[in-house]
Design a protein around this motif. Sequence first.
Motif, mmCIF file in Angstrom:
data_model
loop_
_atom_site.group_PDB
_atom_site.id
_atom_site.type_symbol
_atom_site.label_atom_id
_atom_site.label_comp_id
_atom_site.label_asym_id
_atom_site.label_seq_id
_atom_site.Cartn_x
_atom_site.Cartn_y
_atom_site.Cartn_z
ATOM 1 N N TRP A 70 0.735 -1.165 0.075
ATOM 2 C CA TRP A 70 0.051 -0.132 0.050
ATOM 3 C C TRP A 70 0.912 1.283 0.003
ATOM 4 O O TRP A 70 1.972 1.400 0.567
ATOM 5 C CB TRP A 70 -0.937 0.092 1.106
ATOM 6 C CG TRP A 70 -1.977 -0.993 1.145
ATOM 7 C CD1 TRP A 70 -1.798 -2.414 1.676
ATOM 8 C CD2 TRP A 70 -3.080 -0.940 0.411
ATOM 9 N NE1 TRP A 70 -2.969 -3.123 1.453
ATOM 10 C CE2 TRP A 70 -3.986 -2.200 0.714
ATOM 11 C CE3 TRP A 70 -3.843 0.167 -0.100
ATOM 12 C CZ2 TRP A 70 -5.328 -2.621 0.289
ATOM 13 C CZ3 TRP A 70 -5.287 -0.281 -0.434
ATOM 14 C CH2 TRP A 70 -5.929 -1.331 -0.204
ATOM 15 N N GLU A 72 0.031 5.470 -0.160
ATOM 16 C CA GLU A 72 -0.693 6.594 -0.578
ATOM 17 C C GLU A 72 -2.327 6.013 -0.879
ATOM 18 O O GLU A 72 -3.168 6.670 -1.502
ATOM 19 C CB GLU A 72 -0.545 7.565 -1.793
ATOM 20 C CG GLU A 72 0.800 8.192 -1.647
ATOM 21 C CD GLU A 72 1.266 9.091 -3.030
ATOM 22 O OE1 GLU A 72 0.283 9.141 -3.858
ATOM 23 O OE2 GLU A 72 2.176 9.561 -2.790
ATOM 24 N N GLY A 73 -2.775 5.061 -0.002
ATOM 25 C CA GLY A 73 -4.072 4.406 0.053
ATOM 26 C C GLY A 73 -4.491 3.519 -1.157
ATOM 27 O O GLY A 73 -5.371 3.137 -1.436
ATOM 28 N N LYS A 74 -3.338 3.251 -2.114
ATOM 29 C CA LYS A 74 -3.631 2.240 -3.314
ATOM 30 C C LYS A 74 -2.656 1.336 -2.995
ATOM 31 O O LYS A 74 -1.467 1.290 -2.646
ATOM 32 C CB LYS A 74 -3.588 3.343 -4.624
ATOM 33 C CG LYS A 74 -4.652 4.297 -4.660
ATOM 34 C CD LYS A 74 -4.338 5.020 -5.969
ATOM 35 C CE LYS A 74 -5.399 6.217 -6.108
ATOM 36 N NZ LYS A 74 -5.174 6.939 -7.425
ATOM 37 N N ARG A 505 -8.738 3.328 -4.996
ATOM 38 C CA ARG A 505 -8.857 3.388 -3.458
ATOM 39 C C ARG A 505 -9.896 2.482 -3.118
ATOM 40 O O ARG A 505 -10.616 1.923 -3.730
ATOM 41 C CB ARG A 505 -9.206 4.600 -3.024
ATOM 42 C CG ARG A 505 -8.271 5.637 -3.205
ATOM 43 C CD ARG A 505 -8.236 7.167 -2.560
ATOM 44 N NE ARG A 505 -7.366 8.099 -2.908
ATOM 45 C CZ ARG A 505 -6.167 8.215 -2.119
ATOM 46 N NH1 ARG A 505 -6.075 7.558 -0.960
ATOM 47 N NH2 ARG A 505 -5.215 9.247 -2.263
ATOM 48 N N THR A 508 -13.853 1.490 -4.463
ATOM 49 C CA THR A 508 -14.006 2.462 -5.482
ATOM 50 C C THR A 508 -14.114 1.604 -6.662
ATOM 51 O O THR A 508 -13.372 0.733 -6.917
ATOM 52 C CB THR A 508 -12.669 3.515 -5.672
ATOM 53 O OG1 THR A 508 -12.734 4.110 -4.450
ATOM 54 C CG2 THR A 508 -12.929 4.332 -6.839
#
Length: 580
Positions: A70, A72-74, A505, A508
């Motif tokens: 992971w 930055e949230g991705k 994210r 999504t």
Amino acid sequence: MEIELTNISIEGSESSRRALLEDINIQLNSGEITLLLGCTGSGKTTLLQTLAGLKPPDAGSITIDGMPFWKEGKVKQSILLQMGLVFQFPEQQLFARNIQREFIYSLRPYRLSESQQQEQITKAVNQWDPPISPELERRFHLDRSPFALSGGEKRRLGLALGMVTNPHWLLLDEPSAGLEGQSVGLLLDALEQHRQTGGGCVVATHDLDTFLPCADRVLLLQEGRLIADLTPRELHDRPELLEQTGIGLPPSMRLAQQMRVAGFDLSFTGMTPEEMSESIVQSTLVEVGLRNESKAAMGAAITVAESDDVIENIEGANPKLLPNTLTHSGGLYGVMDPRLKWILYILLVTAAMLQQRWLGLTLTLMPVVAALAVLPRQTLAGCMKLMKPLLFFFIISTALSGTTLSTEGGGLHFGFSLMQAEGTLLNVYRLFIVTLASLWFSLTTPYGRMVEGLNWVLGIGKKIRLPVASFALAVSLIFRFIPMIWSEWQRFSLIVRARGKVALRPNTVRIRDLGPMVIPLLMALFQRAEDMTIAMEMRKVREHSMLGARSSLLVWSKRDTWISMAGLIGFVLLVWVRQL
């Protein structure tokens, strides 16, 4: 290539009172088949989805060859492309008009040339649908509709779609469930080929008979915790671990136990029928002096083994429809009488429908927002995700209703009417308030309590011979479907993200993936509706159902009286505001 999980924890809903995963430390190695064992709810599926990059951990870290999953949230797409997650019901992901399009959708993220795509599709078809004879046509004909396949063939096609991309890591959730013997053989061959090419595989299963003989490693989970990390042979020497977790013993272990009870000790416990036969023969030759006694014991044990062959270890597959609701909590909503909830709901909806101005509707919205605000954080977050597409639909509807078209002057002229748009927006605002109230009701009221409360509310209608039973059943099913749609939406969004392999994210979905998600979603909901209808027929729900009967679910307290009086006062005030 190695995957390392360090102190991984994932929180459950606040009403579940325990973590889905807690302090997991694992290193997964390429070239190994690793089994995840555990009862329903032990965290197997959550762990697979975490490995696939679908669920971010609340604590801890995941790395692949030292590189973090992971960022930055991705999760980087380069990592996602190495993961091949096949869900528990792979046949439910089908959506395309033919099998060829299903394969192309799975391969799209890899940006292969047309010839490379066709090569991998042909390889997958040959592997999962081998020709039986020249006279018989293959089931996986590329121009054939996937919906024309049988249930077992659809499941086999789902496995083929997960492996056609040649991922380095195969993550399989109950892959043998619903497969016949031939398909299980194809699955085992595919796993062995994957291991020989250096790939890693993690299999969550209850089918110990099928997968223990071919596994390199076993991870045993219990209530989100890793309680054992050992080899299949070591697990055979410690059968108490399986009994401790409630999984149960496979036939080979049960046969060994039965033979020990009969006074016949095996030299070793085999993991396959062939190994068990060899063990029995060797033990018989060693204990020559006990042959007569051993024959009786073996006869009894073989009878037990034959009966065990028809026992299947099937995991309860029905997904939890309400993972984040308050239907089993002991808070305020859990102890409120369902009749009170029906009264408050009817009063609020009536007040909302009577309002004709923005002020009145906004005042009606305030108690609904206050009721939702005290829900657990995760449940509230789920509500927001459900409301986003609904708000988007309302905005589009308002914009379209305000659009005008005229042909004055010999040409087309587009315009926008604020009056028309405002009228539509007022109506959808009212619908939005009613939807929120319905969502609150369905999330805080168990289905049985909801039906009991409605039966009491409609009890007066039964006395004058109104068909209130059918109405009560219809209303109850509608409320049952509100959280069901939410749950299914979340499930199919995970499936689409796993197949699409795009860096997004959590929770999504791309617009281009709505088709592959919505079609299976609608089919699943139709199937659920059909199952519920059949269940109602089998339970003989008829007009003469006992409406208004007293039930232990209905307990009216003084607090309920005070709340109902406050609700009536609020209703009167809202009606009074309408006159202003």
